[in-house]
Design a protein around this motif. Structure first.
Motif: not given
Length: 558
Positions: A230-254
């Motif tokens: 995603d050029k706007k967010s400068k992030e890559a969505k990955v895997g089956l559910m296309q989750i960004t690493h940033k969102n996954a870390v947020w769900l994990f840590s917070e």
């Protein structure tokens, strides 16, 4: 003519071939400066000091540009090409030079540098998905899920049938399906099974597995290694559910979803159960965004474009596609001929099946401790029933329905509830009849439960583990979801959860609250009206208590 190869295809520079001047170098520099710092770069180095992919070539090009400027400020040396043969030998250069420019050896080196940079640009701007596949590679199911998870997959009848038909064998590595490009993907049967496993373990039916399947179909086409930048967010969505690493870390840590440490190992997001786990967690968060009960349409559109675009026209096509995909998913029916909560008074036929007939759990003794079996044999009603059925110590058979699924008789169910309460909850005063009625509703007394709930009491693994770790109920270990298919273990954690809900948030709660909270979650309780779950509970309770007046006369479940 110079070519620039990008991940989207080949584009050609249309200028007339000329020595690299300010215009051409500036364009090259701009191309490199525009190279995104992909989230996939984290796979190269998990260090926080990792240099972004686009930075190094930009600095290198800047040095070339400075060298070019310096070369023009130095008077030409008297070192022209000596002979016509030398001139002819340079005429085949990929960048034809004028005779004047051949007097500048420094510029010749610049041409070589620029050509190498073009090749470097091809490597950097190649498809991010291909880069990810070089970093993470799965050939077998065994490469991307744990051994216990693979056993769960084999337990799914549709999956095991599909795998056996494809030539897979139990005990051997199971091959992943591959598309014509050789990339691994999940079949619809596998995708549905993984979704149901994750929901059953961690989300207590709060997320519709078909919702997960439809999103995976749209987002990744069920490809395990799918990557979208995603050029706007400068992030890559990955895997089956296309989750960004940033969102996954947020769900994990917070948000407390700490089963998989994606903060330390981002590659985990390419694994199917991990991707669905975080995808489902994000869907659950969206479903109560800003403490409001959200519609399915809001959740899906927010998943695609973020909460700010959940009502924007840009996400409407995605919602329509989602509806179309969800409606086209293969249907899945569970336990069609078993006893239903709507007709809870109709007990399964009390027939015990022999070993040759049963494909379910066969013997009580195989999943019950010797101490608990002694307690069962000491219960007068159980002894009476088992003796009449011809059961013997050490080999007590479960009852089975027409599909050979193991279940408990009402006598056995009530005995288990009474034993658990007398041993571990004697000071709490939880009613065994309430536990039995809940078991009727959530599992229909089937030992393995009714999917997506697991076990007699429908307690999922994450809730049981939380009860074990946080509330301190540790009489029974719960190392995996399989432990919750053991009648005494499931009843123990069901009673513990019921006890917790009866004093939820430090308040003494009514039976209506406790029952609804158990079935639907404490935040989804509506005491303003009598819901269908309470009505079904009263009906089920009638099988264990004489009259409904007893229910209404009590002000608390304890």
């Amino acid at each position: 003519m110079a070519n620039k190869i990008s991940g989207q295809g080949t584009t050609r520079c249309t200028e007339t071939p000329r020595p690299p001047g300010r215009s051409c170098i500036t364009k090259i520099l701009a191309e490199f400066a525009d190279i995104p710092v992909s989230g996939v770069a984290r796979h190269v180095s998990h260090s926080n000091a990792a240099i972004p992919i686009g930075l190094s070539p930009c600095l290198f090009l800047l040095s070339v540009w400075l060298q070019f400027l310096i070369s023009f400020s130095i008077p030409p040396h008297n070192n022209k090409l000596r002979t016509e043969r030398d001139i002819h030998s340079h005429s085949h250069s990929p960048f034809p030079l004028s005779s004047d420019l051949r007097t500048y050896p420094t510029l010749l080196s610049i041409y070589a540098v620029v050509l190498s940079l073009y090749l470097h640009a091809y490597a950097i701007r190649s498809d991010q998905e291909q880069f990810a596949r070089m970093v993470v590679s799965f050939k077998y199911w065994d490469d991307c899920i744990e051994a216990e998870d693979l056993k769960e997959m084999w337990k799914e009848v549709e999956v095991s049938t599909e795998w056996i038909d494809a030539g897979e064998d139990r005990g051997q590595k199971v091959h992943l399906s591959r598309d014509p490009d050789g990339q691994p993907y999940l079949t619809q049967t596998e995708m549905r099974a993984v979704a149901y496993i994750v929901v059953r373990r961690h989300f207590r039916s709060q997320i519709d597995p078909d919702m997960i399947c439809a999103i995976a179909e749209l987002e990744s086409d069920r490809q395990l290694l799918a990557v979208r930048y995603d050029k706007k967010s400068k992030e890559a969505k990955v895997g089956l559910m296309q989750i960004t690493h940033k969102n996954a870390v947020w769900l994990f840590s917070e948000m407390g979803y700490r089963l998989y440490d994606v903060e330390q190992n981002p590659d985990l997001l390419f694994r199917p159960l991990v991707s669905i786990y975080f995808g489902a967690a994000y869907l659950k968060w969206l479903s109560t965004f800003q403490d409001k009960e959200r519609t399915e349409e809001f959740v899906i559109r927010a998943y695609k474009g973020g909460t700010k675009k959940a009502t924007h026209k840009s996400t409407l096509p995605y919602w329509k596609s989602y509806i179309s995909v969800k409606e086209s998913l293969p249907s899945r029916k569970f336990f069609d001929d078993g006893p239903s909560p709507a007709n809870a008074s109709g007990a399964p036929p009390p027939v015990h099946a022999g070993a040759s007939e049963s494909s379910g759990t066969e013997y009580w003794d195989s999943i019950t401790t010797p101490e608990d079996m002694e307690q069962m044999w000491a219960h007068p009603d159980v002894v009476k029933e088992w003796t009449r059925s011809g059961e013997k110590r050490g080999k007590v058979r479960f009852s089975h329905d027409a599909k050979k699924r193991s279940y408990l008789s009402r006598v056995e169910l009530k005995a288990v509830a009474e034993i658990i309460l007398s041993k571990y909850f004697s000071t709490k005063g939880v009613k065994p009849t309430y536990l039995c009625a809940i078991a009727e509703m959530v599992s229909m007394r089937f030992v393995n439960g009714v999917s997506p709930r697991i076990g007699l009491m429908g307690i999922d693994y994450s809730t049981a583990f939380w009860i074990y770790m946080e509330l301190g109920y540790r009489a029974y270990k719960v190392d995996s979801a399989d432990d919750l298919t053991k009648p005494f273990v499931s009843m123990y954690f069901g009673a513990a959860y019921l006890s917790y809900l009866s004093e939820y948030e430090g308040k003494e709660r009514t039976p209506q609250f406790v029952v609804q909270a158990y079935l639907e979650g404490p935040k989804n309780v509506n005491l303003q009206e009598t819901g269908p779950s309470w009505l079904k509970f009263e009906q089920a309770l009638g099988n264990y208590e004489a009259t409904k007046s007893k229910i209404q006369s009590t002000c608390a479940i304890l």
